[in-house]
Design an enzyme around this catalytic site. Structure first.
Site, short mmCIF file in Angstrom:
data_model
loop_
_atom_site.label_atom_id
_atom_site.label_comp_id
_atom_site.label_asym_id
_atom_site.label_seq_id
_atom_site.Cartn_x
_atom_site.Cartn_y
_atom_site.Cartn_z
N HIS A 1 -6.34 -5.26 -18.37
CA HIS A 1 -7.34 -4.64 -17.39
C HIS A 1 -7.67 -4.92 -16.07
O HIS A 1 -7.23 -5.76 -15.61
CB HIS A 1 -8.67 -4.97 -18.45
CG HIS A 1 -9.06 -6.36 -18.10
ND1 HIS A 1 -9.83 -6.91 -19.03
CD2 HIS A 1 -8.96 -7.24 -17.11
CE1 HIS A 1 -10.28 -8.29 -18.74
NE2 HIS A 1 -9.60 -8.51 -17.47
N ASP B 1 -17.55 -6.24 -11.17
CA ASP B 1 -17.86 -6.14 -12.57
C ASP B 1 -18.68 -7.33 -12.80
O ASP B 1 -19.07 -8.17 -11.46
CB ASP B 1 -16.76 -6.20 -13.59
CG ASP B 1 -15.77 -7.30 -13.01
OD1 ASP B 1 -16.38 -8.22 -12.41
OD2 ASP B 1 -14.73 -7.41 -13.51
N GLU C 1 -10.85 -1.47 -19.82
CA GLU C 1 -9.97 -2.02 -20.98
C GLU C 1 -8.98 -1.10 -21.16
O GLU C 1 -8.99 0.00 -20.77
CB GLU C 1 -10.80 -2.38 -22.00
CG GLU C 1 -11.97 -3.28 -21.93
CD GLU C 1 -11.49 -5.04 -21.61
OE1 GLU C 1 -10.30 -5.25 -21.56
OE2 GLU C 1 -12.31 -5.82 -21.68
N ASN D 1 -4.31 -8.12 -21.13
CA ASN D 1 -4.05 -7.07 -21.67
C ASN D 1 -3.88 -5.87 -20.43
O ASN D 1 -3.88 -4.45 -20.91
CB ASN D 1 -5.17 -6.40 -22.48
CG ASN D 1 -6.72 -6.63 -21.94
OD1 ASN D 1 -6.69 -6.53 -20.51
ND2 ASN D 1 -7.80 -6.25 -22.58
#
Length: 248
Positions: A139, A67, A144, A137
């Site tokens: 991810h 990413d 996400e 969270n």
């Protein structure tokens, strides 16, 4: 998914590194997709030591990008590009021109850029090892909560949690809106998926990853169903887990 709990992050990083080396020794031309950020840095340092001691041959491996923050490149300290080139690819002596395939976060057409890297991944025969940190969270990369399970690669609007946590990587205030990432479909198709997390601040998301519902609401939980999935955590991150897991 196999869960390995170590006394501290250093031991956890060494255990994960040993698994990576074991896989590369079995397939010297392995395709590797490694996350940036702080969590994997000790794994990188261990790999560099092993390479310098001639304990592993990395001359044939390929690295593909996981990413990048939209709009950022190597010239921004804290970008994924800068982290991985400086902390891993260059110290390992990897052929940067031919064996590293990285997203250009500054490309004018990020969607086309995502497809460029996806095409390379497919031409290389898919990913052998994805080494992924777990976001606060859950991810994976920039996939996400609620991410599309069928996404192979693309542009993702950043979750507020990711934006807030991401600030720690940069010296200046940046207006981060999107990430370019390999998608869950591509990452979960990796032959081996290695997750790593540490410290008590990750305990709640680790509990959700290991004991909660398997769902894209917590992307990291999806690795539970992977035939060769591994989770390396220290005692702090494992604090809320019940049951019996392998300790080292």
């Amino acid at each position: 998914m196999k869960i390995i709990i170590s006394k501290n992050h250093a031991a956890s990083s060494q255990a994960a590194c040993n698994k990576i080396v074991e896989i590369i020794n079995e397939k010297p031309d392995a395709v590797l997709c490694f996350a940036g950020g702080e969590t994997p840095l000790e794994i990188f340092q261990n790999l560099i030591k092993m390479k310098n001691n001639d304990d592993i041959d990395l001359s044939s491996v390929h690295f593909v990008s996981l990413d990048e923050w939209g709009g950022l490149g190597y010239d921004t300290k804290g970008s994924t590009n800068q982290t991985l080139y400086d902390a891993l690819y260059t110290p390992l002596g990897i052929d940067l021109e031919n064996n590293v395939h990285f997203f250009d976060g500054k490309a004018t057409d990020l969607q086309a850029e995502s497809q460029r890297i996806l095409t390379i991944v497919k031409e290389l025969g898919g990913i052998d090892i994805s080494l992924l940190g777990i976001g606060m969270n859950g991810h994976l990369g920039f996939n996400e909560p609620g991410a599309d399970l069928e996404l192979e690669a693309g542009i993702i609007p950043l979750d507020p949690v990711t934006k807030e946590v991401g600030k720690k990587y940069f010296d200046t205030e940046l207006d981060l809106k999107v990430g370019i990432t390999l998608g869950l479909k591509t990452l979960l198709a990796s032959k081996h998926v290695i997750l790593i997390a540490n410290a008590e601040k990750k305990a709640e998301i680790i509990k959700a990853t290991v004991e909660g519902e398997v769902s894209n609401a917590v992307p990291s939980s999806l690795v539970r169903n992977h035939a060769s999935g591994y989770l390396y955590i220290d005692k702090g991150a494992a604090k809320l887990l019940g049951g019996h897991h392998e300790n080292n």
